[in-house]
Design a protein around this motif. Structure first.
Motif, mmCIF file in Angstrom:
data_model
loop_
_atom_site.group_PDB
_atom_site.id
_atom_site.type_symbol
_atom_site.label_atom_id
_atom_site.label_comp_id
_atom_site.label_asym_id
_atom_site.label_seq_id
_atom_site.Cartn_x
_atom_site.Cartn_y
_atom_site.Cartn_z
ATOM 1 N N ILE A 1 0.752 -1.228 -0.122
ATOM 2 C CA ILE A 1 -0.110 -0.086 0.004
ATOM 3 C C ILE A 1 0.872 1.324 0.109
ATOM 4 O O ILE A 1 0.690 2.016 -0.766
ATOM 5 C CB ILE A 1 -1.086 -0.010 1.201
ATOM 6 N N MET A 2 1.927 1.169 0.800
ATOM 7 C CA MET A 2 2.717 2.492 0.844
ATOM 8 C C MET A 2 3.453 2.758 -0.447
ATOM 9 O O MET A 2 3.642 3.820 -1.062
ATOM 10 C CB MET A 2 3.939 2.294 1.895
ATOM 11 N N GLY A 3 3.696 1.477 -1.338
ATOM 12 C CA GLY A 3 4.298 1.505 -2.663
ATOM 13 C C GLY A 3 3.299 2.385 -3.476
ATOM 14 O O GLY A 3 3.624 3.097 -4.244
ATOM 15 N N LEU B 1 0.748 4.198 -2.440
ATOM 16 C CA LEU B 1 0.637 5.918 -2.233
ATOM 17 C C LEU B 1 1.951 6.639 -2.129
ATOM 18 O O LEU B 1 2.026 7.346 -1.032
ATOM 19 C CB LEU B 1 0.057 5.866 -0.689
ATOM 20 N N SER B 2 2.788 6.481 -2.912
ATOM 21 C CA SER B 2 4.137 6.933 -3.021
ATOM 22 C C SER B 2 4.067 8.438 -3.043
ATOM 23 O O SER B 2 2.775 8.869 -3.784
ATOM 24 C CB SER B 2 4.779 6.396 -4.301
ATOM 25 N N PRO B 3 4.937 9.437 -2.751
ATOM 26 C CA PRO B 3 4.949 10.549 -2.780
ATOM 27 C C PRO B 3 4.901 11.040 -4.234
ATOM 28 O O PRO B 3 4.300 12.079 -4.499
ATOM 29 C CB PRO B 3 6.395 11.148 -2.262
ATOM 30 N N ARG B 4 5.305 10.353 -5.144
ATOM 31 C CA ARG B 4 5.215 10.639 -6.461
ATOM 32 C C ARG B 4 3.566 10.525 -7.052
ATOM 33 O O ARG B 4 2.953 11.308 -7.462
ATOM 34 C CB ARG B 4 5.974 9.608 -7.732
ATOM 35 N N ALA B 5 2.958 9.348 -6.424
ATOM 36 C CA ALA B 5 1.655 9.271 -6.915
ATOM 37 C C ALA B 5 0.850 10.353 -6.155
ATOM 38 O O ALA B 5 -0.353 11.074 -6.943
ATOM 39 C CB ALA B 5 1.250 8.046 -6.297
ATOM 40 N N ILE B 6 1.189 10.928 -5.230
ATOM 41 C CA ILE B 6 0.406 11.933 -4.426
ATOM 42 C C ILE B 6 0.525 13.189 -5.217
ATOM 43 O O ILE B 6 -0.253 14.041 -5.323
ATOM 44 C CB ILE B 6 0.768 11.999 -2.790
ATOM 45 N N ALA B 7 1.881 13.581 -5.524
ATOM 46 C CA ALA B 7 2.129 14.824 -5.999
ATOM 47 C C ALA B 7 1.436 14.679 -7.447
ATOM 48 O O ALA B 7 1.020 16.147 -7.826
ATOM 49 C CB ALA B 7 3.783 14.888 -6.228
ATOM 50 N N GLU B 8 1.360 13.721 -8.180
ATOM 51 C CA GLU B 8 0.617 13.651 -9.264
ATOM 52 C C GLU B 8 -0.988 14.107 -9.324
ATOM 53 O O GLU B 8 -1.571 14.400 -10.121
ATOM 54 C CB GLU B 8 0.453 12.322 -10.109
ATOM 55 N N ARG C 1 -1.576 -0.559 -9.280
ATOM 56 C CA ARG C 1 -0.461 -0.883 -8.605
ATOM 57 C C ARG C 1 -0.689 -2.055 -7.720
ATOM 58 O O ARG C 1 0.175 -2.884 -7.462
ATOM 59 C CB ARG C 1 -0.022 0.395 -7.738
ATOM 60 N N LEU C 2 -1.753 -2.118 -7.046
ATOM 61 C CA LEU C 2 -2.053 -3.005 -5.925
ATOM 62 C C LEU C 2 -2.307 -4.435 -6.676
ATOM 63 O O LEU C 2 -1.817 -5.616 -6.090
ATOM 64 C CB LEU C 2 -3.247 -2.873 -5.217
ATOM 65 N N GLY D 1 -1.788 7.091 4.582
ATOM 66 C CA GLY D 1 -2.533 8.147 3.799
ATOM 67 C C GLY D 1 -2.092 9.634 4.363
ATOM 68 O O GLY D 1 -2.725 10.573 3.914
ATOM 69 N N MET D 2 -1.104 9.873 5.527
ATOM 70 C CA MET D 2 -1.287 11.000 5.832
ATOM 71 C C MET D 2 -0.967 12.236 4.863
ATOM 72 O O MET D 2 -1.103 13.415 4.837
ATOM 73 C CB MET D 2 -0.354 10.961 7.119
ATOM 74 N N ALA D 3 0.170 11.869 4.019
ATOM 75 C CA ALA D 3 0.648 12.900 3.089
ATOM 76 C C ALA D 3 -0.673 13.315 2.306
ATOM 77 O O ALA D 3 -0.679 14.585 2.036
ATOM 78 C CB ALA D 3 1.826 12.304 2.244
ATOM 79 N N LEU D 4 -1.387 12.535 1.890
ATOM 80 C CA LEU D 4 -2.560 12.556 0.939
ATOM 81 C C LEU D 4 -3.517 13.708 1.870
ATOM 82 O O LEU D 4 -4.098 14.733 1.400
ATOM 83 C CB LEU D 4 -3.347 11.408 0.583
ATOM 84 N N ALA D 5 -3.860 13.102 3.142
ATOM 85 C CA ALA D 5 -4.621 13.883 4.110
ATOM 86 C C ALA D 5 -4.290 15.396 3.992
ATOM 87 O O ALA D 5 -5.020 16.179 4.129
ATOM 88 C CB ALA D 5 -4.841 13.024 5.347
#
Ligand code: HEM
Length: 406
Positions: free
Chosen positions: A104-106, A108-115, A221-222, A359-363
Motif C-alpha cells: 500500500i505504501m508503494g 501511495l508513493s510521494p510521486r503518486a500523491i504529487a501527481e 499498482r495493488l 495516507g497522511m501525506a494525502l490527507a
C-alpha cells in the motif's frame, strides 16, 4: 481533584456516554489524564489518555497487538464485517501487516500523491464555484465530504457515474466500529461490505483486463504488486481497497469540516491564516491536534504488562485516546489553545509507529488545499445555523454545518 473532575472520572464509561460528552469531550479527557490516566472501564478494558503512554504503546507492536480476530468475534460473529475488518491491514500484526503495508505504501508513493495535486485543486475550485452560486451552503455535504470521496475515487480510478454509493458504504462500515452497535447498524454494515465487494470485483476484473497508469492508479499498482513478486491475495486486495476508502473518507471530511468550524470560532486565528496563507501547513497540523478526526485507537496486550503502575494480564483490551493525548500539557504548551502557527507539533492524530497512517501525506494535502482555497475565496464566511455533530466518539466531526459564503 474538584467535585466536577471527580464526577467526570468516576462516571466515565465508553459504553454509556452522555450528549454533553459528544458536544465537548475535552473536559472529561483532561480530568481522566490528570487524575486517572490509566482508567479501568466496567467492561474490563483500560482507557489511556497520556501522550507518553500512547507513544510507548504505538511503538511496541510485540507487546500491544492490533490483531482484532479475538476481540471482533463476539461483536461480529461469522459475518462479512468480521471478514472485512480482520483482513484490513490496520487490524493485523507483523508479519501479515508488514507485507500488505509495503504494497500500500508503494502505491501511495510521494510521486503518486504529487501527481494528484492539479486534479485536487481543480476539484476544490469547482466545488467553490458551486458554493459561490448557492450563497447559503452546507459545509459538509456541499464541500468537505465531496473532496475525499472524489480523491479516493480518482485514486482507485472509479468511473464518475459509479461513485455515488461509495460514501454511504463507507459510513455504514465505519459506523459498525462504534463501541456499542444495534442490530440495524450491524445489518447496514454487513450489507455495505457485501455490495462494496460485489462492486470491487467488477472493478478489479475490468482493471486486470485493461490496466491503468500505475503512477496514478493505486488499484493497478495493488493488482500488479511489487517488482519482487509480492502480491496481495484476492481477498486482501478487495478488503484493503474498501479499507483505503474508509480510512481516507470520513477522517479527511472531518479534518476539513473541523478546521472551518474551529476557525470560525477563533476569528483572530482565522484572520491570521487569511493574512498569512503560508501558515496553511501548520494550521492543518493544529486542526489535526486540536480536534483530531480519529479520536480513539485500540490495542490488546500480548503479555503481562505494567502500565502507569497497573499490572495487566495478557489479552487486556486498551483504548488509546488520541484526543486526550493531543492536549497533554507535558507535550504541548497551552494545549487548549488553537494556535495555527504551533511548532513543534508532534501530535498523534495519525498515530505513530508501525501503523502510522499510510495516507497522511494525502490527507495533509487535501486539508491544506481545501481550507486555504476556501478561506481565500470566502474570507467572510459565517456559520448561520447550528452545526450538527456526528454523534460518534471514535470519529469526531460534523454531519452538517449551515454556512453563508455570500
Ligand atoms: C485526516 C485524515 C486522516 C486521519 C486523522 C487518519 C488517522 C489514522 C490513524 C490514527 C491511523 C492508525 C490506526 C491505528 O493503528 O490504530 C491510520 C491508519 C491508516 N490510514 Fe489514515 N487517517 C487519515 C487519512 C487517511 C487517508 C486519506 C488514507 C488513504 C487514502 C489513509 C489510510 C490509512 C491506512 C492504509 C492506515 C493503516 C496503516 C497501517 O495499519 O499500517 N488515512 N490513519
Amino acid at each position: 481533584m474538584n467535585a466536577t473532575a471527580r464526577e467526570l472520572v468516576a462516571s466515565f464509561d465508553l459504553e454509556k456516554l452522555v450528549p454533553e460528552f459528544y458536544a465537548d469531550p475535552y473536559p472529561t479527557y483532561r480530568a481522566l489524564r490528570e487524575h486517572e490516566p490509566v482508567k479501568l472501564l466496567p467492561n474490563g478494558s483500560y482507557f489511556l489518555t497520556r501522550y507518553d503512554d500512547l507513544v510507548g504503546i504505538y511503538k511496541n507492536t510485540k507487546l500491544f497487538s492490533s490483531d482484532k480476530k479475538r476481540e471482533f468475534a463476539p461483536k461480529y460473529g461469522d459475518s462479512l464485517l468480521y471478514e472485512h475488518h480482520t483482513t484490513s491491514l490496520v487490524f493485523n500484526d507483523p508479519p501479515a501487516h508488514t507485507r500488505v503495508r509495503r504494497l500500500i505504501m508503494g502505491a501511495l508513493s510521494p510521486r503518486a500523491i504529487a501527481e494528484m495535486e492539479p486534479d485536487l485543486v481543480a476539484l476544490v475550485d469547482r466545488l467553490l464555484d458551486t458554493l459561490a452560486a448557492k450563497g447559503d451552503v452546507e459545509l459538509i455535504g456541499d464541500f468537505a465530504s465531496a473532496i475525499p470521496i472524489q480523491v479516493i475515487g480518482n485514486l482507485l480510478d472509479v468511473p464518475m457515474p459509479e461513485r455515488e454509493p461509495l460514501r454511504d458504504w463507507s459510513l455504514a462500515i465505519l459506523g459498525a466500529l462504534e463501541p456499542v452497535i444495534g442490530a440495524d447498524v450491524f445489518a447496514r454494515g454487513n450489507r455495505a461490505v457485501k455490495d462494496f465487494l460485489a462492486y470491487l470485483e467488477i472493478l478489479v476484473e475490468r482493471r486486470r483486463a485493461r490496466p491503468g497508469n500505475p503512477d496514478r492508479d493505486v488499484l493497478t499498482r495493488l493488482i500488479a504488486g511489487e517488482d519482487s513478486g509480492e502480491r496481495l491475495t484476492a481477498k486482501e486486495l478487495l478488503h484493503n481497497c474498501i479499507f483505503l476508502l474508509n480510512a481516507g473518507h470520513e477522517t479527511t471530511t472531518n479534518l476539513i469540516g473541523n478546521g472551518l468550524v474551529a476557525l470560525s470560532h477563533h476569528p483572530a486565528e482565522k484572520r491570521r491564516l487569511i493574512g498569512n496563507p503560508d501558515l496553511a501547513k501548520t494550521a492543518v497540523e493544529e486542526v489535526l491536534r486540536f480536534e483530531s478526526s480519529n479520536q480513539l485507537g485500540n490495542r490488546m496486550t500480548t503479555e503481562r504488562v505494567d502500565l502507569g503502575g497497573i499490572a495487566m494480564a495478557a489479552g487486556t483490551p486498551l483504548t488509546l485516546c488520541i484526543g486526550a493525548a493531543n492536549r497533554d500539557p507535558r507535550q504541548f504548551a497551552d494545549p487548549e489553545r488553537l494556535d495555527i502557527g504551533r511548532t513543534p507539533n508532534r501530535h498523534l492524530a495519525f498515530a505513530t509507529g508501525a501503523h502510522q497512517c499510510a495516507g497522511m501525506a494525502l490527507a495533509r494535502l487535501e486539508g491544506a488545499i481545501a481550507i486555504s482555497r476556501f478561506l481565500a475565496r470566502f474570507p467572510d464566511y459565517r456559520l448561520n445555523g447550528t452545526p450538527v455533530r456526528g454523534g460518534r466518539v471514535r470519529f469526531r466531526g460534523f454531519l452538517s454545518v449551515p454556512c453563508a459564503v455570500g
